[in-house]
Each structure stands twice: as C-alpha cells, then as structure tokens.
Design a protein around this motif. Structure first.
Motif, PDB file in Angstrom:
ATOM      1  N   VAL A 361       0.805  -1.158  -0.066  1.00  0.00           N
ATOM      2  CA  VAL A 361      -0.143   0.071  -0.040  1.00  0.00           C
ATOM      3  C   VAL A 361       1.094   1.143   0.013  1.00  0.00           C
ATOM      4  N   GLY A 362       0.623   2.213  -0.893  1.00  0.00           N
ATOM      5  CA  GLY A 362       1.363   3.255  -0.943  1.00  0.00           C
ATOM      6  C   GLY A 362       0.400   4.497  -1.057  1.00  0.00           C
ATOM      7  N   ILE A 363       1.178   5.848  -1.335  1.00  0.00           N
ATOM      8  CA  ILE A 363       0.378   6.970  -1.547  1.00  0.00           C
ATOM      9  C   ILE A 363       1.066   7.817  -2.962  1.00  0.00           C
ATOM     10  N   GLY A 364       0.081   8.374  -3.551  1.00  0.00           N
ATOM     11  CA  GLY A 364       0.744   9.111  -4.807  1.00  0.00           C
ATOM     12  C   GLY A 364       1.751  10.189  -4.574  1.00  0.00           C
ATOM     13  N   VAL A 365       2.234  10.938  -5.491  1.00  0.00           N
ATOM     14  CA  VAL A 365       3.363  11.828  -5.339  1.00  0.00           C
ATOM     15  C   VAL A 365       2.630  13.272  -4.930  1.00  0.00           C
ATOM     16  N   ALA A 366       3.383  13.761  -3.686  1.00  0.00           N
ATOM     17  CA  ALA A 366       3.262  14.989  -3.077  1.00  0.00           C
ATOM     18  C   ALA A 366       4.224  16.100  -3.818  1.00  0.00           C
ATOM     19  N   THR A 367       3.654  17.233  -4.131  1.00  0.00           N
ATOM     20  CA  THR A 367       4.790  18.182  -5.065  1.00  0.00           C
ATOM     21  C   THR A 367       5.208  19.486  -4.242  1.00  0.00           C
ATOM     22  N   GLY A 368       4.346  19.816  -3.404  1.00  0.00           N
ATOM     23  CA  GLY A 368       4.387  21.089  -2.556  1.00  0.00           C
ATOM     24  C   GLY A 368       4.183  22.178  -3.378  1.00  0.00           C
ATOM     25  N   ASN A 408       7.358  16.361 -14.558  1.00  0.00           N
ATOM     26  CA  ASN A 408       8.263  15.393 -13.879  1.00  0.00           C
ATOM     27  C   ASN A 408       9.782  15.627 -13.729  1.00  0.00           C
ATOM     28  N   PRO A 409      10.306  16.184 -12.431  1.00  0.00           N
ATOM     29  CA  PRO A 409      11.819  16.577 -12.640  1.00  0.00           C
ATOM     30  C   PRO A 409      12.782  15.271 -12.310  1.00  0.00           C
ATOM     31  N   TRP A 410      12.283  13.991 -12.282  1.00  0.00           N
ATOM     32  CA  TRP A 410      12.850  12.833 -11.977  1.00  0.00           C
ATOM     33  C   TRP A 410      13.185  12.025 -13.142  1.00  0.00           C
ATOM     34  N   ASN A 411      14.355  11.220 -13.037  1.00  0.00           N
ATOM     35  CA  ASN A 411      14.677  10.289 -14.366  1.00  0.00           C
ATOM     36  C   ASN A 411      14.209   8.870 -14.016  1.00  0.00           C
ATOM     37  N   ALA A 412      14.321   8.020 -14.661  1.00  0.00           N
ATOM     38  CA  ALA A 412      14.017   6.681 -14.492  1.00  0.00           C
ATOM     39  C   ALA A 412      14.764   6.097 -13.274  1.00  0.00           C
ATOM     40  N   ARG A 451      12.709  20.165  -7.126  1.00  0.00           N
ATOM     41  CA  ARG A 451      12.159  18.747  -7.143  1.00  0.00           C
ATOM     42  C   ARG A 451      10.899  18.581  -6.394  1.00  0.00           C
ATOM     43  N   THR A 452      10.100  17.617  -6.625  1.00  0.00           N
ATOM     44  CA  THR A 452       8.922  17.462  -5.928  1.00  0.00           C
ATOM     45  C   THR A 452       9.199  16.823  -4.484  1.00  0.00           C
ATOM     46  N   ILE A 453       8.190  16.903  -3.612  1.00  0.00           N
ATOM     47  CA  ILE A 453       8.629  16.522  -2.356  1.00  0.00           C
ATOM     48  C   ILE A 453       8.937  15.079  -2.299  1.00  0.00           C
ATOM     49  N   ASP A 454       8.059  14.303  -3.012  1.00  0.00           N
ATOM     50  CA  ASP A 454       8.434  12.626  -3.237  1.00  0.00           C
ATOM     51  C   ASP A 454       9.160  12.430  -4.348  1.00  0.00           C
ATOM     52  N   LYS A 455       9.749  11.622  -4.352  1.00  0.00           N
ATOM     53  CA  LYS A 455      10.431  10.899  -5.647  1.00  0.00           C
ATOM     54  C   LYS A 455       9.502  10.154  -6.533  1.00  0.00           C
ATOM     55  N   VAL A 456       9.781  10.106  -7.575  1.00  0.00           N
ATOM     56  CA  VAL A 456       8.787   9.572  -8.501  1.00  0.00           C
ATOM     57  C   VAL A 456       9.512   8.102  -8.807  1.00  0.00           C
ATOM     58  N   HIS A 458       9.067   5.333 -11.252  1.00  0.00           N
ATOM     59  CA  HIS A 458       8.643   5.211 -12.676  1.00  0.00           C
ATOM     60  C   HIS A 458       8.348   3.777 -13.071  1.00  0.00           C
ATOM     61  N   SER A 459       8.546   2.774 -12.192  1.00  0.00           N
ATOM     62  CA  SER A 459       8.214   1.479 -12.287  1.00  0.00           C
ATOM     63  C   SER A 459       6.679   1.204 -11.906  1.00  0.00           C
ATOM     64  N   LEU A 460       6.349   2.254 -10.959  1.00  0.00           N
ATOM     65  CA  LEU A 460       4.754   2.165 -10.748  1.00  0.00           C
ATOM     66  C   LEU A 460       3.842   2.504 -11.957  1.00  0.00           C
ATOM     67  N   VAL A 461       4.144   3.174 -12.929  1.00  0.00           N
ATOM     68  CA  VAL A 461       3.266   3.739 -13.779  1.00  0.00           C
ATOM     69  C   VAL A 461       2.643   2.680 -14.539  1.00  0.00           C
ATOM     70  N   GLU A 462       3.431   1.886 -15.217  1.00  0.00           N
ATOM     71  CA  GLU A 462       2.589   0.632 -16.030  1.00  0.00           C
ATOM     72  C   GLU A 462       2.065  -0.333 -15.026  1.00  0.00           C
TER      73      GLU A 462
END
Length: 594
Positions: A361-368, A408-412, A451-456, A458-462
C-alpha cells in the motif's frame, strides 16, 4: 476543559504529562532542579470545568476493579491521584470501613490503605472531612476517623510527588482533562520530564495513566473513567505501547451517551480497567443512553461469569474478546460485536500489505506546489510529462483520466534530471522559480529547488493498481490497469499475486469497510480518511484460498460496483456466519482457517 470527575481535582497534574513514576536517575536530577521554582497553576484554571462523578458510576468502577468489602482492604494500598472534593474517596472510605468490620480490624489498621492527592488546600480539607464523616456515620470513634482521614489525603501534585512509589494495588479515579498547552511552560516541562508518554499535544490524563500504571505491583489494577481519545489519537501512541508491553486491558466500558457526571459535558468518557499482568481475555462494553444505575449490577454479573455470551439491547452491548489488540498503532473503535469480529479476523488472516503476496500500500506523489507541477499541458520535453491520475478521475468507480500530467523532474533511476540537458523543462521551472524556492523542501536542499517532495517511482506507472481517494464516506477502490501515476490524494495497492479485480471486490465489501471505520479518523459529515496506515490493517485471505467461483463472483461485484454482492461473497470467504452490525442481524462471528 474537564478537570476531574471526582470533583475539583482538576489540576492535580495540571499538565497531563506525567507518565511513569520513575524517570531514571538523570530524570530525577532534572526534576529536582525544576520542582522548587515551578509556577503555580492559577486557581481559576484548577476550578474551571470541575465535574463530579455520580456515585453509582464510582461504585461500578470500584466493583470492576475488585475493590470490594469482602477483601481485606486495610492490607491493600489504593491511590486516588486527584481527589477533588472526594467523590471516589467517600465510596472507598465506606468500603474500607465495611471491610475492617468484616475482617475484625481496627479502623486505624487502614491508616495507610489509601493515598489521595490534590493540588488545592481547600480540596484536601474537603476530602478529609468527607472521609471522616463516612467513618463517624459508620460508628467509628471521631479521633480514629479524623486520624485516618488526615493520613489518607495529602496536598501535592501526583505527577511530581516523590512519595508516589511502586507496590500499589489499585489506582482509581477520574484524572484531570487539561490540554498540555494550558499548563504553565515550566510545569509542562517538568511533567514531560516525569512522564515520557506525554508527547506532542497531549492531555494531562495521559500522565496519570502512565504514573499510575508504573506504580502498580504485579496483579495491581488501574481503573479510570476518562476520555477515551488516547486509545486512537497520535498523542496516545506511547501510552498504548507502554500498556501492550507490560500490562493487560481487562475491561473497557464506553459511556459516551451515559449520564455519568453531575453536569453535562462533552468528554467521550469510558471506564478502563488495566492490570499489571499478562494479557488475557478482555471485556468490551458499550453503555448506551438508556444505561442507568439499575443496569450496573447486571453488567457486573455478566463480567464475572466467564461463560457469558455476547448480548445487546437498548441499554448496553457487551462481548468478551480472547485478547486485546497488539501494538502502539491506534486501537479500533466500534461496537463490541464489531471489535470481536475484527479481533477474530486479525487472528485468522494476514494483513493486506504482505511480503508473501507481494502486496503493498502506498500514496501518490506530493509536489509541494501542485499549481506548478500539475498541468494539462506544458511546453516541456514530452518525456517529462507523466500522466497523472487524480481523485476526480475515480468518482464514477471507473478510472476516467482528466488529462492531467505531472511535470516530472525525476529520471528513471530516481535521480533529479539535469536541467541543462532539458532546456524547455528548465525554462518552465525558471518561470515558477520564486514559488518553488519558497517551499520547505527547497529550503532544506537549495540546489534541488525544483524537486517534488516525493520521488517518482517510474516502475509504478505501468503496473496495475487499485486506487483509493483519501476522503470518502465508503471504501471506493478503482482499478488503474496501468499507464498512470497517482496524485498524493490517492492511495494505491499493487500486488505480485492478487488479481486486482478479485481483491477490489473484497475491498468493496462491508468487511473491508468495517476495518477502516474501526481505525480511521472520521471527519465532519461522516467522511472517512482512507490513509495507507488504515488500509494496511485490513485483513484478507490468501488469494489461493479463495475458490474459483468466489473469485469470479468478487471480480463481477467489483466490475458492477455492487457492494452488497461483494459483501455476500466476502462473508463466505472470511467464514463469517453472523456478521453483527456489518449488516442487519445478530452479533457474532465464527472461527475457521484462513
């Protein structure tokens, strides 16, 4: 502010931050330096909100704790930590008097049987008079009555008094209800030093619980009528951990709607009996508005009979749990039948988040800064626009994407991108630099201001995932078959083993709803907070233990958003014959193997 139910004991610990009677050598040294110059608590603060406990409630508490005249009470040590004008003390005096006669003792034998405390001299005098009068009316000589009553009650702060020690058989009363921020700063610090469980925006009564518990001898009991919010609020976590580590929950009687005090208050009271003993069976009762003095003996008789069956009527509902709930996380709330159901399922099934099934269980991205990072179209490199699922996309029960993206400011690899290599993204962020740099996360890492507060991840997307809006009246799982990243107002579930439509059917049921209702914070209007910590506490069977027919039925119920059909299958899958207040019907559950 409710200072104490026994009377004006309101500020006995005017801070509610004490906790354990023994803070260690260093803690004592610090306290020793602090005690002498402590600011006095204003008398008006002590007297504000004084509430008196009705005598029949006091008697019920003493009976539940086993403080009865058939025992040799003169040989015990009982503590009333906030005597006020003596509501509990009067009842204790009557029982000690009767016990002395029954055991052929002099009243003077009970001179050290009770230790009562209060901060205010007028309350001390009133309590002594009341105890003395009880003894005299029962036929004891005035000099003996006065001597014992005087010895019983002392002026002092229970949370800081050095005379409170271990070896206590009973701590009983109604501790003060005072928010910590209402206590003078120096006294608040002293309370915190003495009572480690008093954390955050705590209430004074937490300290009374801690110090009372630590003073108990093996087998000793603490019996309070007090607000029950500590069982669920964050500030009660360390107290819950203390209890689970070395004490047992014997009885809880919720009395939110009972006329327990001499005046109307909004205190959410409950009677709680805790014991310094290994955890065994726990009695849970919910006293309703119709519960009055004549019902107390009946409740006591039910508690005493270990073979009593669960019962419920318009006056009270009561059940016996095989044990209490583990850990410092919030303890569940609900009717006794609901708690019995949850405990049964806790014992028979694993939690939803489980490494064995690869379920998380997780939570989506927080950006601030959602106004910057979330867009329906921005002039940046296409690879930096990540399709984002929003709460609004889940309203119908089927994911309907509203066209929002995360800039998105994060790479894979989970690293921040090099803006020099992405000039359009760099220009976009630079246009909003002032807003981005004002954020706390940017202040902590100035070089990473974009940066966003949380990292992204990328494996979660698909990955297929179940999405849950954070605020809803009823549990609302929605399937994302892949392609989107969740916003921070959405919680998600991914699994290596579950067919998410089958799991979604289980989570659409009233069984899953019961777990969330028991643990979650309920907002005004009945809205529940569906946070990860509550979703993780839902229990589910192993996927392979569900028959093919039931898997198909759960998936169909999920597709049709049919909570009733999902519940019917879930009851069968969980082995629940009598669902109690999940749906209409009598209380009770049936055990079985997961």
């Amino acid at each position: 502010m409710l200072m104490g139910a026994a009377g004006r004991r309101a500020v006995l610990c005017s801070s509610g931050e004490c906790g354990g009677g023994h803070a260690g050598k260093m803690g004592r040294l610090v306290l020793g330096e602090m005690l002498m110059p402590l600011s006095a608590i204003p008398a008006e603060s002590v007297e504000h909100g004084e509430v008196f406990t009705r005598r029949w409630i006091v008697d019920l508490i003493l009976d539940l704790a086993g403080y009865t005249a058939d025992r040799d009470l003169a040989a015990l040590v009982a503590v009333e930590p906030a005597s006020g004008e003596g509501a509990f003390l009067a009842a204790m005096a009557a029982r000690v008097s009767a016990s002395c006669r029954k055991h052929d003792r002099s009243l003077l034998d009970a001179k050290h049987a009770v230790r009562a405390f209060d901060l205010l001299a007028p309350n001390v005098a009133a309590s002594r008079r009341l105890a003395r009068d009880v003894f005299v009316e029962d036929g004891w000589p005035l000099p003996e009555a006065r001597e014992v009553a005087t010895a019983w009650v002392r002026q002092g702060d229970y949370l800081l008094d050095t005379h409170v020690d271990s070896g206590v058989d009973l701590v009983v009363g109604n501790p003060p209800y005072v928010r910590l921020e209402d206590v003078p700063a120096d006294r608040m610090l002293a309370y915190r030093a003495a009572c480690p469980t008093m954390t955050g925006r705590s209430d004074l009564y937490v300290g009374f619980y801690e110090r009372g518990l630590r003073s108990l001898k093996p087998g000793g009991a603490l019996a309070f009528i007090c607000a029950d919010r500590w069982m669920r609020n964050q500030y009660g976590r360390q107290l819950r951990e203390l209890i689970v580590a070395g004490y047992s929950v014997d009885v809880t009687v919720t009395m939110h709607d009972v006329d327990a005090f001499e005046e109307q208050v909004s205190a959410y009271p409950a009677i709680t009996v805790l014991r310094r003993a290994p955890q065994g069976a726990a009695v849970v009762a919910d006293a309703r508005r119709g519960f009055t003095a004549p019902d107390a003996p009946e409740l006591l008789e039910w508690v005493a009979d270990r073979e009593s069956r669960p019962r419920a009527d318009d006056r009270y509902e009561i059940a016996r749990l095989p044990h209490w709930f583990d850990g410092g996380d919030s303890w569940p709330a609900g009717s006794p039948s609901r708690l019995a159901l949850i405990e049964d399922l806790n014992d028979r099934f694993p939690p939803l988040q489980d490494a064995a099934t690869g379920t998380r269980v997780g939570i989506g991205v927080a950006t601030g800064a959602d106004s910057v990072f979330i867009t329906t179209g921005a002039d940046v490199e296409p690879g930096q626009l990540l399709p984002l699922s929003m709460v609004r996309d889940t309203t119908s029960g089927t994911l309907r994407w509203s066209g929002h993206y995360l800039v998105n400011p994060w790479n894979a690899d989970g690293q921040l991108v090099n803006l020099d290599a992405l000039p359009r993204l760099q220009a976009y962020y630079q246009r909003h630099a002032a807003a981005l740099k004002r954020r706390h996360v940017a202040g902590k890492q100035p070089a990473h201001w974009y940066r966003t507060i949380d990292k992204v991840d990328h494996s979660l997307v698909e990955r297929p995932k179940l999405l849950f809006p954070d605020m809803k009246n009823a549990i609302h799982p929605v399937l994302d078959e892949g392609g989107f990243y969740p916003h921070h107002n959405l919680y998600y579930i991914i699994s290596a083993t579950w067919d998410l439509r089958v799991l979604g059917g289980l989570l659409l049921s009233r069984v899953a709803q019961a777990f969330v209702e028991a643990y979650a914070v309920r907002m005004r209007g009945g809205t529940l907070r569906f946070q990860a910590q509550y979703l993780r506490r839902i229990r589910v069977p192993r996927p392979e233990a569900i028959s093919a027919a039931d898997r198909a039925a759960l998936a169909t119920a999920f597709d049709k958003r049919d909570s009733r059909a999902a519940t019917e299958v879930a009851l069968r899958v969980y082995g629940i014959d009598k669902p109690g207040d999940l749906i209409d019907g009598p209380a009770g559950v049936r055990g079985g193997n997961p």
